[in-house]
Every structure is written in structure tokens, then in C-alpha cells.
Design a protein around this motif. Structure first.
Motif, PDB file in Angstrom:
ATOM      1  N   TRP A 135       0.811  -1.213   0.000  1.00 30.50           N
ATOM      2  CA  TRP A 135       0.000   0.000   0.000  1.00 30.50           C
ATOM      3  C   TRP A 135       0.845   1.264   0.000  1.00 30.50           C
ATOM      4  O   TRP A 135       0.411   2.304  -0.495  1.00 30.50           O
ATOM      5  CB  TRP A 135      -0.964  -0.015   1.182  1.00 30.50           C
ATOM      6  CG  TRP A 135      -2.173  -0.838   0.905  1.00 30.50           C
ATOM      7  CD1 TRP A 135      -2.388  -2.136   1.243  1.00 30.50           C
ATOM      8  CD2 TRP A 135      -3.329  -0.411   0.166  1.00 30.50           C
ATOM      9  NE1 TRP A 135      -3.607  -2.551   0.794  1.00 30.50           N
ATOM     10  CE2 TRP A 135      -4.210  -1.514   0.124  1.00 30.50           C
ATOM     11  CE3 TRP A 135      -3.716   0.775  -0.429  1.00 30.50           C
ATOM     12  CZ2 TRP A 135      -5.439  -1.450  -0.503  1.00 30.50           C
ATOM     13  CZ3 TRP A 135      -4.942   0.852  -1.065  1.00 30.50           C
ATOM     14  CH2 TRP A 135      -5.794  -0.255  -1.097  1.00 30.50           C
ATOM     15  N   ARG A 136       2.041   1.204   0.543  1.00 30.14           N
ATOM     16  CA  ARG A 136       2.918   2.376   0.473  1.00 30.14           C
ATOM     17  C   ARG A 136       3.266   2.697  -0.968  1.00 30.14           C
ATOM     18  O   ARG A 136       3.312   3.872  -1.367  1.00 30.14           O
ATOM     19  CB  ARG A 136       4.200   2.117   1.274  1.00 30.14           C
ATOM     20  CG  ARG A 136       5.116   3.332   1.377  1.00 30.14           C
ATOM     21  CD  ARG A 136       6.397   2.974   2.095  1.00 30.14           C
ATOM     22  NE  ARG A 136       7.148   1.973   1.340  1.00 30.14           N
ATOM     23  CZ  ARG A 136       8.224   1.332   1.803  1.00 30.14           C
ATOM     24  NH1 ARG A 136       8.659   1.562   3.023  1.00 30.14           N
ATOM     25  NH2 ARG A 136       8.852   0.448   1.056  1.00 30.14           N
ATOM     26  N   ALA A 170      -5.517   7.002   5.481  1.00 31.61           N
ATOM     27  CA  ALA A 170      -4.938   5.948   4.656  1.00 31.61           C
ATOM     28  C   ALA A 170      -4.598   4.720   5.495  1.00 31.61           C
ATOM     29  O   ALA A 170      -4.885   3.577   5.109  1.00 31.61           O
ATOM     30  CB  ALA A 170      -3.689   6.463   3.945  1.00 31.61           C
ATOM     31  N   VAL A 171      -4.021   4.940   6.667  1.00 32.11           N
ATOM     32  CA  VAL A 171      -3.648   3.824   7.543  1.00 32.11           C
ATOM     33  C   VAL A 171      -4.892   3.076   8.015  1.00 32.11           C
ATOM     34  O   VAL A 171      -4.909   1.836   8.060  1.00 32.11           O
ATOM     35  CB  VAL A 171      -2.831   4.358   8.743  1.00 32.11           C
ATOM     36  CG1 VAL A 171      -2.658   3.279   9.797  1.00 32.11           C
ATOM     37  CG2 VAL A 171      -1.469   4.852   8.284  1.00 32.11           C
ATOM     38  N   PHE A 240       1.438  -2.282  14.710  1.00 33.24           N
ATOM     39  CA  PHE A 240       2.820  -1.800  14.604  1.00 33.24           C
ATOM     40  C   PHE A 240       3.373  -1.991  13.192  1.00 33.24           C
ATOM     41  O   PHE A 240       3.799  -1.017  12.560  1.00 33.24           O
ATOM     42  CB  PHE A 240       3.717  -2.529  15.611  1.00 33.24           C
ATOM     43  CG  PHE A 240       5.172  -2.138  15.512  1.00 33.24           C
ATOM     44  CD1 PHE A 240       5.618  -0.959  16.087  1.00 33.24           C
ATOM     45  CD2 PHE A 240       6.077  -2.942  14.842  1.00 33.24           C
ATOM     46  CE1 PHE A 240       6.957  -0.578  15.994  1.00 33.24           C
ATOM     47  CE2 PHE A 240       7.411  -2.579  14.734  1.00 33.24           C
ATOM     48  CZ  PHE A 240       7.853  -1.398  15.313  1.00 33.24           C
ATOM     49  N   ASP A 241       3.334  -3.225  12.705  1.00 29.75           N
ATOM     50  CA  ASP A 241       4.017  -3.561  11.454  1.00 29.75           C
ATOM     51  C   ASP A 241       3.587  -2.684  10.287  1.00 29.75           C
ATOM     52  O   ASP A 241       4.423  -2.046   9.635  1.00 29.75           O
ATOM     53  CB  ASP A 241       3.764  -5.039  11.088  1.00 29.75           C
ATOM     54  CG  ASP A 241       3.912  -5.972  12.266  1.00 29.75           C
ATOM     55  OD1 ASP A 241       3.133  -5.813  13.227  1.00 29.75           O
ATOM     56  OD2 ASP A 241       4.770  -6.867  12.224  1.00 29.75           O
ATOM     57  N   THR A 242       2.278  -2.672  10.035  1.00 30.84           N
ATOM     58  CA  THR A 242       1.773  -1.954   8.861  1.00 30.84           C
ATOM     59  C   THR A 242       2.062  -0.463   8.948  1.00 30.84           C
ATOM     60  O   THR A 242       2.522   0.154   7.975  1.00 30.84           O
ATOM     61  CB  THR A 242       0.259  -2.192   8.716  1.00 30.84           C
ATOM     62  OG1 THR A 242      -0.001  -3.606   8.707  1.00 30.84           O
ATOM     63  CG2 THR A 242      -0.252  -1.583   7.430  1.00 30.84           C
ATOM     64  N   MET A 246       4.456   1.778   6.508  1.00 26.41           N
ATOM     65  CA  MET A 246       3.804   2.786   5.670  1.00 26.41           C
ATOM     66  C   MET A 246       4.270   4.200   5.995  1.00 26.41           C
ATOM     67  O   MET A 246       4.588   4.978   5.091  1.00 26.41           O
ATOM     68  CB  MET A 246       2.286   2.692   5.819  1.00 26.41           C
ATOM     69  CG  MET A 246       1.657   1.457   5.210  1.00 26.41           C
ATOM     70  SD  MET A 246      -0.146   1.441   5.379  1.00 26.41           S
ATOM     71  CE  MET A 246      -0.613   2.855   4.372  1.00 26.41           C
ATOM     72  N   THR A 247       4.282   4.562   7.279  1.00 33.23           N
ATOM     73  CA  THR A 247       4.561   5.961   7.640  1.00 33.23           C
ATOM     74  C   THR A 247       5.602   6.117   8.735  1.00 33.23           C
ATOM     75  O   THR A 247       6.114   7.220   8.926  1.00 33.23           O
ATOM     76  CB  THR A 247       3.270   6.645   8.128  1.00 33.23           C
ATOM     77  OG1 THR A 247       2.823   5.986   9.328  1.00 33.23           O
ATOM     78  CG2 THR A 247       2.175   6.569   7.080  1.00 33.23           C
TER      79      THR A 247
END
Length: 304
Positions: A135-136, A170-171, A240-242, A246-247
Motif C-alpha cells: 500500500w505504500r 490511509a492507515v 505496529f508492522d503496517t 507505511m509511515t
């Protein structure tokens, strides 16, 4: 006499069965004690000290409750707490609504429903790091496919992950995309277990679909939904991971979550004592939330 002997044999057998059960549990209890309980107790001990991981030869300094008191004046902690609460409430709400709606649509044994369910489950089985990376790239403001598709609608390029206005959105949407299928599976199992006699009787009486849902379906699956919300809410607090991929909590601290903040305190700023104190409070709060949800579930089941 024969009855007494039989009773004695049953008592001995019961005691031996209990002893055998505990014997089988010993390896698991030892494993959990070494891998979970000891680190937790050490974290409690460490939370009363000032200790820098980048100074291994320094002697830990006992500071009492200073690490816990520090939390009340830590503005960055307050921001990350509000971010985590917002993320958990919005994402879990959307996941339950989407999951329940899709479960009702796919609650069938037909071939098309099974195929659609299999496709819908793909995001759930993907690793969180892979989801964040995917997604990033898709949300990249210059080369991402999302902005490319939106350009056909005349929508200008959106800086999804580098703007404080859209990063949290987005997250949240990525988390809903990944974990709404899990809610769907649980809800579908609950819907299939509903008493068919009540549903058929309501249909014969001329009840509308909305009435059937409000009066029969929703009250019947309410205890199950409570457990689903509890599990997802606690899990959302641990995200945490995602978010890290991503950000990494950015831009600024717009998507800084509590696990990410605890991680930074321990492994970026090397403040082991404060990081341990944060982790202990985090575990206690999650335990209290879980107990609250379980009591709510028991109350609902008692009212049914």
C-alpha cells in the motif's frame, strides 16, 4: 461393599487423571513462564530504574515511580495515545460494519459464495509488512496506482502518506481492507448458527428484513460481536508492522501509535526504563479493557 470399592476406584481414577493432566501441562507452563512471565517480571523491575541501552557499562539508577510519573507530562505520549484510540475506534467500527454486511451477503453454501469468500480472504492471510509495503507503493503521490486511477475521475494527485490530513485515513482504510475479512468469517459462522425456526416464523408472520435483523439476528449475534470487537480493539491497539512500514508514525507524529512510540523510546532513544514502564501500563490497560468486554458479553448472554 462392591459399591464402596467401585466408588474408591472411581476416586483413584479421577485423581490419577487430574495428575496426568497437570503432568502434560507442565512443559507448556514452563515454556510460557520462561518466554512470557520472566520477561514481564523483568520489565516491571526495569521500570523502576533509569537505564540507557547505549551505555552498557553504566550502572542502572533506581528512580522509583519517576518513569510512571513522567507519563503525565509527556506530550508525545498523549498524542500517540489519542492517535491509537482514534485508529482503534474508527477501524474496528468500519471492520465490524463491513464484515457483518459482507457476511450476510456471503452466508450461503452456493459455489459463488464460497469463491467470493475465498477471494475476500486474501488480504487477511498476507503478512502485515507485505501489506504495508504494497500500500505504500500504491499510495505513492507520484507513481502510485491509486492516484493514477483517481486521475481518470479528474481528481488531482493526493499526498496520501505525507500529509497530516490524509495519513491517518490511509492507515485506517488499509487496516480495514486487511482485517475486515477476519470479522466476516466470524460473523458468517455466527449467522449460520442462528435458529432457522425463528427466522422462518418471522417470515411467515410477514416481518420485513429490517425487522428480522433488528429483532432476531442482531440480538442473537450480539455476544459474538462483543468478542469480535474486543479482539479487534485490543489488536488495533497493538498495531505496529503496517504503520511502521507505511509511515513510521509520520508525517510528524500524525500516525504515531503507542506500540511505535514504545519501540522508539526503547530502541531509538535507548531509554529502557521508561520504555518498560510504558509497556507495563499498556499491558494493564489492555487487560482492563478485555475484562470489561468479557463482563459485557456475560451480561448480554444472561439477557438472551
Amino acid at each position: 461393599m462392591a459399591k464402596r470399592k467401585t466408588v474408591r476406584k472411581n476416586v483413584r481414577k479421577s485423581k490419577s487423571d487430574k495428575a496426568a493432566s497437570w503432568l502434560f501441562l507442565v512443559p507448556t507452563m514452563l515454556f510460557l513462564g520462561v518466554t512470557a512471565l520472566l520477561p514481564l517480571l523483568y520489565s516491571v523491575y526495569l521500570s523502576f530504574f533509569k537505564m540507557k541501552l547505549n551505555l552498557p557499562n553504566a550502572v542502572p539508577e533506581f528512580v522509583g515511580l519517576s518513569n510512571y510519573i513522567r507519563m503525565f507530562t509527556d506530550e508525545a505520549l498523549h498524542v500517540s495515545t489519542l492517535n491509537t484510540l482514534l485508529f482503534a475506534v474508527v477501524s474496528v467500527t468500519l471492520e465490524v460494519l463491513v464484515g457483518l454486511f459482507v457476511a450476510m451477503a456471503l452466508c450461503s453454501d452456493r459455489l459463488w459464495a464460497r469463491l467470493a469468500t475465498s477471494i475476500f480472504l486474501i488480504p487477511m492471510i498476507m503478512a502485515p509488512v507485505a501489506v504495508g509495503t504494497l500500500w505504500r507503493m500504491m499510495l505513492d503521490s507520484t507513481t502510485g496506482i491509486i492516484n493514477y486511477l483517481l486521475s481518470f475521475l479528474g481528481i488531482p494527485s493526493i499526498t496520501w502518506l505525507s500529509s497530516t490530513k490524509t495519513a491517518m485515513l490511509a492507515v485506517i482504510l488499509v487496516n480495514v481492507w486487511q482485517l475486515a475479512p477476519w470479522v466476516t468469517i466470524i460473523c458468517a459462522a455466527g449467522l449460520k448458527a442462528l435458529p432457522q425456526d425463528s427466522l422462518e416464523a418471522a417470515c411467515v408472520d410477514g416481518a420485513s428484513n429490517g425487522t428480522i435483523f433488528r429483532k432476531i439476528v442482531l440480538p442473537s449475534v450480539a455476544p459474538l460481536l462483543t468478542i469480535v470487537v474486543m479482539l479487534r480493539f485490543v489488536d488495533a491497539f497493538k498495531v505496529f508492522d503496517t504503520v511502521y512500514v507505511m509511515t513510521n508514525g509520520g508525517p510528524g507524529n500524525a500516525t504515531e501509535m503507542l506500540p511505535n512510540y514504545i519501540y522508539k523510546q526503547g530502541l531509538k532513544f535507548f531509554d529502557a526504563g521508561y520504555s518498560a514502564a510504558l509497556a507495563i501500563v499498556f499491558v494493564l490497560v489492555m487487560t482492563l479493557i478485555t475484562v470489561g468486554f468479557l463482563k459485557m458479553r456475560d451480561k448480554m448472554e444472561a439477557e438472551i
